[in-house]
Scaffold this motif. Structure first.
Motif, PDB file in Angstrom:
ATOM      1  N   ASP A   1       0.657  -0.675   0.160  1.00  0.00           N
ATOM      2  CA  ASP A   1      -0.153  -0.677  -0.198  1.00  0.00           C
ATOM      3  C   ASP A   1       0.783   1.044  -0.363  1.00  0.00           C
TER       4      ASP A   1
ATOM      5  N   ALA B   1       0.934   5.188  -0.007  1.00  0.00           N
ATOM      6  CA  ALA B   1       0.710   6.897   0.116  1.00  0.00           C
ATOM      7  C   ALA B   1       1.927   7.518  -0.187  1.00  0.00           C
TER       8      ALA B   1
ATOM      9  N   CYS C   1       2.273  -3.034  -6.226  1.00  0.00           N
ATOM     10  CA  CYS C   1       1.703  -1.637  -5.439  1.00  0.00           C
ATOM     11  C   CYS C   1       0.625  -1.503  -5.664  1.00  0.00           C
TER      12      CYS C   1
ATOM     13  N   HIS D   1      -9.280   8.561   2.745  1.00  0.00           N
ATOM     14  CA  HIS D   1      -7.804   8.045   2.859  1.00  0.00           C
ATOM     15  C   HIS D   1      -7.453   9.542   1.709  1.00  0.00           C
TER      16      HIS D   1
ATOM     17  N   PRO E   1       0.562   2.721   5.384  1.00  0.00           N
ATOM     18  CA  PRO E   1       0.734   2.580   4.520  1.00  0.00           C
ATOM     19  C   PRO E   1       1.971   1.895   4.430  1.00  0.00           C
ATOM     20  N   ASP E   2       1.701   0.776   3.550  1.00  0.00           N
ATOM     21  CA  ASP E   2       3.154   0.220   3.493  1.00  0.00           C
ATOM     22  C   ASP E   2       4.833   1.387   3.177  1.00  0.00           C
TER      23      ASP E   2
END
Length: 368
Positions: free
Chosen positions: A4, A6, A38, A64, A78-79
């Protein structure tokens, strides 16, 4: 695994780029979206209408889309986070992301930071928390530069001696060209730099002063040297980049129109190396509206390095080498002499000289 992603700092309308912002958030997001593993899931921007426009473009849920990036980190976790804010606030955002405990990787725009001390603190904060920190030095993935490095590594021009750049400055595009010099040289540690700058007409880019004219010479611990001349008098070489070795030379983007050429010792003529086309097309080219093949490759490198658990070539380790040369060059101009590394100052000498009134607009004959 799916990551994820961002975006912090969406920027203004990408159709109207300027020195206030090139909407790099859109370019980053598009390139991460082009990765099979992704998904862009959230954004934050201190200008609500910018964040909302970005959210509509990338079809993000309303909840979001954030004005506050810390609220976004807490809510979305987020990752990967991409940071496309002005350099002077890179440190605050990057350190907060690293300390959040939810982010595995941070990919930030160049230049790395607004001061040398800030660059070091960012890298240290991420290192302490095992967060991958990379910077968008996407030009590394251009075929002319990759192929030039291969020719150097294969000994096609003998032992590498010096890399000269005439298309550049120190801080803005220099973040790319100094990085490219390091890449072609094998990413060694810099040993020293000597430089001079001129600033007689105000030029502010992304909130930072940008010198009008600059010259710098530095040497790596390997003995290979780099040279940059920007602004007036920069045309001392016949190409944007000239790579000189003991048995030949390579030039990139030459005045004759060649993108990549080589002339070996004893040859009278330059020989073109075919690098046309490859950088302009990919599986995602028809869908790409904002970014480029180079940025797609940078996003791929970020994710691949994260998956492999390795140091990325876009990582803070190489970023600090480039930043040390840039801020060392400014310090050389301030002290009027060579600066040996490690660099011991914390500030940005150029900005400090401007703020102190010691460097800036030169009055005309009427004192204006």
């Amino acid at each position: 695994m799916t990551y994820d992603v961002a975006v912090i700092g969406t920027g203004p309308d990408p159709e109207n780029p300027s020195v206030e912002g090139f909407a790099m958030g859109y370019r980053h997001a598009e390139s991460f979206d082009n990765q099979d593993d992704c998904s862009v899931v959230a954004c934050a921007d201190i200008v609500p209408e910018n964040a909302e426009a970005f959210g509509r473009t990338f079809q993000l849920p309303d909840d979001h889309v954030f004005e506050d990036y810390e609220a976004m980190l807490a809510a979305v976790e987020p990752d990967v986070v991409t940071v496309a804010v002005p350099p002077m606030i890179h440190e605050d955002v990057v350190v907060d992301c690293a300390r959040s405990g939810v982010v595995s990787a941070i990919h930030a725009e160049k230049p790395m930071a607004h001061t040398w001390g800030s660059a070091q603190r960012m890298a240290q904060a991420c290192w302490r928390r095992d967060v991958q920190l990379t910077f968008n030095r996407q030009r590394r993935f251009g075929k002319p530069f990759r192929e030039a490095k291969r020719l150097v590594d294969d000994g096609e021009i003998g032992d590498l001696q010096r890399i000269e750049t005439t298309w550049s400055d120190l801080y803005d595009t220099g973040a790319h060209t100094i990085d490219l010099t390091g890449m072609i040289a094998g990413d060694p540690d810099p040993a020293w730099v000597i430089a001079q700058i001129d600033y007689r007409e105000e030029d502010v880019r992304f909130g930072m002063h940008q010198e009008n004219q600059a010259w710098a010479l530095w040497e790596y611990e390997t003995g290979v040297q780099g040279v940059i001349s920007g602004g007036t008098g920069s045309g001392f070489a016949d190409a944007a980049h000239v790579i000189r070795g003991t048995e030949g030379e390579i030039r990139i983007d030459s005045e004759s129109g060649g993108m990549l050429e080589i002339r070996r010792a004893g040859d009278a003529d330059w020989h073109a190396i075919d690098v046309d086309g490859e950088d302009l097309h990919s599986a995602h080219a028809s869908d790409r509206q904002y970014g480029s093949e180079y940025i797609d490759r940078a996003a791929d490198e970020v994710v691949t390095a994260l998956e492999d658990g390795r140091e990325s070539e876009l990582g803070a380790k190489n970023g600090l080498k480039t930043a040390e040369i840039i801020f060392g060059a400014y310090e050389s101009a301030r002290k009027r002499g060579r600066v040996d590394f490690p660099l011991e100052v914390e500030d940005n000498a150029f900005e400090s000289l401007v703020e102190a009134g010691e460097l800036g607009v030169v009055p005309d004959a009427d004192g204006e």
